[in-house]
Write a protein that holds these residues in place. Structure first.
Motif, PDB file in Angstrom:
ATOM      1  N   ASP A  60       0.828  -1.206   0.000  1.00 22.28           N
ATOM      2  CA  ASP A  60       0.000   0.000   0.000  1.00 22.28           C
ATOM      3  C   ASP A  60       0.864   1.258   0.000  1.00 22.28           C
ATOM      4  OD1 ASP A  60      -2.166   1.632   0.056  1.00 22.28           O
ATOM      5  OD2 ASP A  60      -2.796   1.142   2.082  1.00 22.28           O
ATOM      6  N   MET A  61       1.960   1.217   0.745  1.00 19.96           N
ATOM      7  CA  MET A  61       2.851   2.376   0.834  1.00 19.96           C
ATOM      8  C   MET A  61       3.756   2.507  -0.398  1.00 19.96           C
ATOM      9  SD  MET A  61       4.039   2.643   4.830  1.00 19.96           S
ATOM     10  CE  MET A  61       4.773   0.999   4.872  1.00 19.96           C
ATOM     11  N   TRP A  62       4.239   1.376  -0.917  1.00 23.75           N
ATOM     12  CA  TRP A  62       5.249   1.394  -1.965  1.00 23.75           C
ATOM     13  C   TRP A  62       4.680   1.536  -3.371  1.00 23.75           C
ATOM     14  CZ3 TRP A  62       8.384  -3.334   0.262  1.00 23.75           C
ATOM     15  CH2 TRP A  62       9.099  -2.906   1.399  1.00 23.75           C
ATOM     16  N   VAL A  63       3.476   0.976  -3.612  1.00 23.99           N
ATOM     17  CA  VAL A  63       2.916   0.981  -4.969  1.00 23.99           C
ATOM     18  C   VAL A  63       1.954   2.154  -5.120  1.00 23.99           C
ATOM     19  CG1 VAL A  63       1.652  -0.334  -6.701  1.00 23.99           C
ATOM     20  CG2 VAL A  63       3.104  -1.539  -5.046  1.00 23.99           C
ATOM     21  N   PRO A  64       2.253   3.104  -5.990  1.00 24.08           N
ATOM     22  CA  PRO A  64       1.378   4.267  -6.176  1.00 24.08           C
ATOM     23  C   PRO A  64       0.015   3.859  -6.744  1.00 24.08           C
ATOM     24  CG  PRO A  64       3.538   4.604  -7.190  1.00 24.08           C
ATOM     25  CD  PRO A  64       3.449   3.156  -6.841  1.00 24.08           C
ATOM     26  N   LYS A  65      -0.997   4.648  -6.399  1.00 29.14           N
ATOM     27  CA  LYS A  65      -2.352   4.386  -6.884  1.00 29.14           C
ATOM     28  C   LYS A  65      -2.411   4.427  -8.410  1.00 29.14           C
ATOM     29  CE  LYS A  65      -7.140   5.707  -6.089  1.00 29.14           C
ATOM     30  NZ  LYS A  65      -8.061   6.435  -5.202  1.00 29.14           N
ATOM     31  N   GLU A  66      -1.639   5.328  -9.000  1.00 30.62           N
ATOM     32  CA  GLU A  66      -1.646   5.466 -10.455  1.00 30.62           C
ATOM     33  C   GLU A  66      -1.197   4.182 -11.155  1.00 30.62           C
ATOM     34  OE1 GLU A  66      -0.211   7.556  -8.342  1.00 30.62           O
ATOM     35  OE2 GLU A  66      -1.716   9.163  -8.422  1.00 30.62           O
ATOM     36  N   LYS A  67      -0.240   3.481 -10.557  1.00 31.90           N
ATOM     37  CA  LYS A  67       0.259   2.226 -11.139  1.00 31.90           C
ATOM     38  C   LYS A  67      -0.820   1.150 -11.099  1.00 31.90           C
ATOM     39  CE  LYS A  67       4.599   3.304 -12.083  1.00 31.90           C
ATOM     40  NZ  LYS A  67       5.130   3.240 -13.459  1.00 31.90           N
ATOM     41  N   ILE A  68      -1.514   1.048  -9.964  1.00 35.57           N
ATOM     42  CA  ILE A  68      -2.579   0.051  -9.837  1.00 35.57           C
ATOM     43  C   ILE A  68      -3.683   0.335 -10.847  1.00 35.57           C
ATOM     44  CG2 ILE A  68      -4.334  -0.915  -8.312  1.00 35.57           C
ATOM     45  CD1 ILE A  68      -1.522  -1.695  -7.510  1.00 35.57           C
ATOM     46  N   MET A  69      -4.059   1.604 -10.979  1.00 40.80           N
ATOM     47  CA  MET A  69      -5.108   1.963 -11.929  1.00 40.80           C
ATOM     48  C   MET A  69      -4.670   1.683 -13.363  1.00 40.80           C
ATOM     49  SD  MET A  69      -6.509   5.511 -10.214  1.00 40.80           S
ATOM     50  CE  MET A  69      -7.815   5.708 -11.417  1.00 40.80           C
ATOM     51  N   LYS A  70      -3.393   1.892 -13.641  1.00 40.49           N
ATOM     52  CA  LYS A  70      -2.877   1.683 -14.998  1.00 40.49           C
ATOM     53  C   LYS A  70      -2.861   0.204 -15.380  1.00 40.49           C
ATOM     54  CE  LYS A  70       1.222   2.450 -17.896  1.00 40.49           C
ATOM     55  NZ  LYS A  70       2.593   3.007 -17.939  1.00 40.49           N
ATOM     56  N   PHE A  71      -2.439  -0.650 -14.428  1.00 43.94           N
ATOM     57  CA  PHE A  71      -2.238  -2.067 -14.761  1.00 43.94           C
ATOM     58  C   PHE A  71      -3.388  -2.986 -14.332  1.00 43.94           C
ATOM     59  CE2 PHE A  71       2.160  -0.422 -14.596  1.00 43.94           C
ATOM     60  CZ  PHE A  71       2.563  -0.786 -15.870  1.00 43.94           C
ATOM     61  N   LEU A  72      -4.223  -2.553 -13.369  1.00 46.90           N
ATOM     62  CA  LEU A  72      -5.318  -3.410 -12.912  1.00 46.90           C
ATOM     63  C   LEU A  72      -6.662  -2.689 -12.893  1.00 46.90           C
ATOM     64  CD1 LEU A  72      -3.609  -5.311  -9.945  1.00 46.90           C
ATOM     65  CD2 LEU A  72      -4.348  -6.309 -12.113  1.00 46.90           C
ATOM     66  N   GLY A  73      -6.688  -1.435 -13.344  1.00 51.87           N
ATOM     67  CA  GLY A  73      -7.928  -0.668 -13.351  1.00 51.87           C
ATOM     68  C   GLY A  73      -8.844  -1.037 -14.505  1.00 51.87           C
ATOM     69  N   LYS A  74      -9.967  -0.332 -14.593  1.00 53.57           N
ATOM     70  CA  LYS A  74     -10.960  -0.618 -15.631  1.00 53.57           C
ATOM     71  C   LYS A  74     -10.415  -0.381 -17.027  1.00 53.57           C
ATOM     72  CE  LYS A  74     -14.916   0.416 -12.679  1.00 53.57           C
ATOM     73  NZ  LYS A  74     -16.067   1.311 -12.421  1.00 53.57           N
ATOM     74  N   ASP A  75      -9.503   0.571 -17.160  1.00 53.58           N
ATOM     75  CA  ASP A  75      -8.964   0.900 -18.483  1.00 53.58           C
ATOM     76  C   ASP A  75      -7.803  -0.009 -18.901  1.00 53.58           C
ATOM     77  OD1 ASP A  75     -10.788   2.966 -18.729  1.00 53.58           O
ATOM     78  OD2 ASP A  75      -9.442   4.429 -17.795  1.00 53.58           O
ATOM     79  N   ALA A  76      -7.383  -0.903 -18.006  1.00 59.24           N
ATOM     80  CA  ALA A  76      -6.263  -1.798 -18.336  1.00 59.24           C
ATOM     81  C   ALA A  76      -6.660  -2.871 -19.343  1.00 59.24           C
ATOM     82  CB  ALA A  76      -5.729  -2.453 -17.065  1.00 59.24           C
ATOM     83  N   LYS A  77      -7.941  -3.213 -19.377  1.00 60.61           N
ATOM     84  CA  LYS A  77      -8.511  -4.159 -20.346  1.00 60.61           C
ATOM     85  C   LYS A  77      -7.758  -5.498 -20.351  1.00 60.61           C
ATOM     86  CE  LYS A  77     -10.539  -0.431 -23.015  1.00 60.61           C
ATOM     87  NZ  LYS A  77     -10.637   0.266 -24.306  1.00 60.61           N
ATOM     88  N   ALA A  78      -7.318  -5.970 -21.548  1.00 59.88           N
ATOM     89  CA  ALA A  78      -6.682  -7.294 -21.654  1.00 59.88           C
ATOM     90  C   ALA A  78      -5.402  -7.365 -20.835  1.00 59.88           C
ATOM     91  CB  ALA A  78      -6.386  -7.615 -23.117  1.00 59.88           C
TER      92      ALA A  78
END
Length: 239
Positions: A60-78
């Motif tokens: 939670d501390m080390w991984v930025p929210k932007e990275k999670i959204m980029k790779f596992l968010g709704k817009d990450a798709k396939a």
């Protein structure tokens, strides 16, 4: 009324205790065996869960929210689906160890579909499980079962993502202003409600975000409140 409210707040626990009592009355040996099995799993959880909580807090501390959204968010798709399968497949430990991590990932922007894929992969297609399956049932059986399971996970995760919404998941309230509150992390210290009562209140011994006019928000006061939260349960991101 207080007793009834307590039962409502802890309904699942109440039903479990009631089930044990009924088992002891109807069939005492079964009740004793159930208690032994529960004790074993509780002991296992006490050994595993503290480590999981520490690892989740570090991520939670080390991984930025932007990275999670980029790779596992709704817009990450396939790309997000593939990564969710990888995360679930290479993870270790029992399935209940995945729940705190998935709460953290959802809080940081992971989609419900990818959360379901992680949980499903963790439960039925982990690499150590596949290796044992190959050993006892053969590589052909493992490969066919793996392919069909992956297809099923993709289908059911897509269906579930259409039925479930982000607000259906407990523990986090998000407003349009970018203010979020992780109720699972909240320890009920009441600091936010006391110091910024215009936005925060306490309900059920946990903090809640009130409905308020976003144009009146005091950003400096809010940032001070975020820093004061002892469990970092409050987050505000500028639009």
């Amino acid at each position: 009324m207080t007793v009834i409210n307590k039962i409502k707040e802890n309904l699942f626990l109440f039903l479990v205790v009631l089930a044990y009592i009924i088992m002891f009355i109807i069939k005492p040996p079964m009740g004793i065996e159930s208690i032994k099995n529960s004790g074993y799993y509780i002991k296992e959880m006490l050994m595993i869960m503290p480590v999981i909580f520490v690892l989740t807090a570090l991520l939670d501390m080390w991984v930025p929210k932007e990275k999670i959204m980029k790779f596992l968010g709704k817009d990450a798709k396939a790309k997000g689906v593939f990564l969710a399968f990888v995360v679930g497949s290479i993870s270790a430990g029992p399935i209940y160890a995945a729940f705190p991590m998935c709460v953290m990932l959802h809080k940081k922007g992971a989609s419900i579909r990818n959360i379901i894929i992680i949980l499903s992969s963790w439960a039925v297609i982990k690499v150590p499980m596949l290796l044992n399956e190959t050993k006892f049932l053969g590589p052909k059986f493992m490969a066919i079962r793996w392919i069909l399971t992956v297809i099923a996970i993709i289908i059911f995760s897509w269906i579930a993502s259409k039925v479930l919404k982000d607000e259906d998941l407990p523990g986090e309230t998000v407003t349009k202003t970018g203010l979020s509150l992780n109720r699972d992390a909240c320890m009920g210290c009441t600091l936010c409600a006391k110091n910024y009562s215009e936005i925060f209140e306490i309900q059920g011994r946990k903090a809640m975000i009130k409905t308020y006019d976003k144009t009146t928000i005091d950003k400096e006061k809010l940032q001070n409140m975020i820093k004061a939260c002892p469990v970092n349960a409050i987050e505000y991101i500028e639009e």
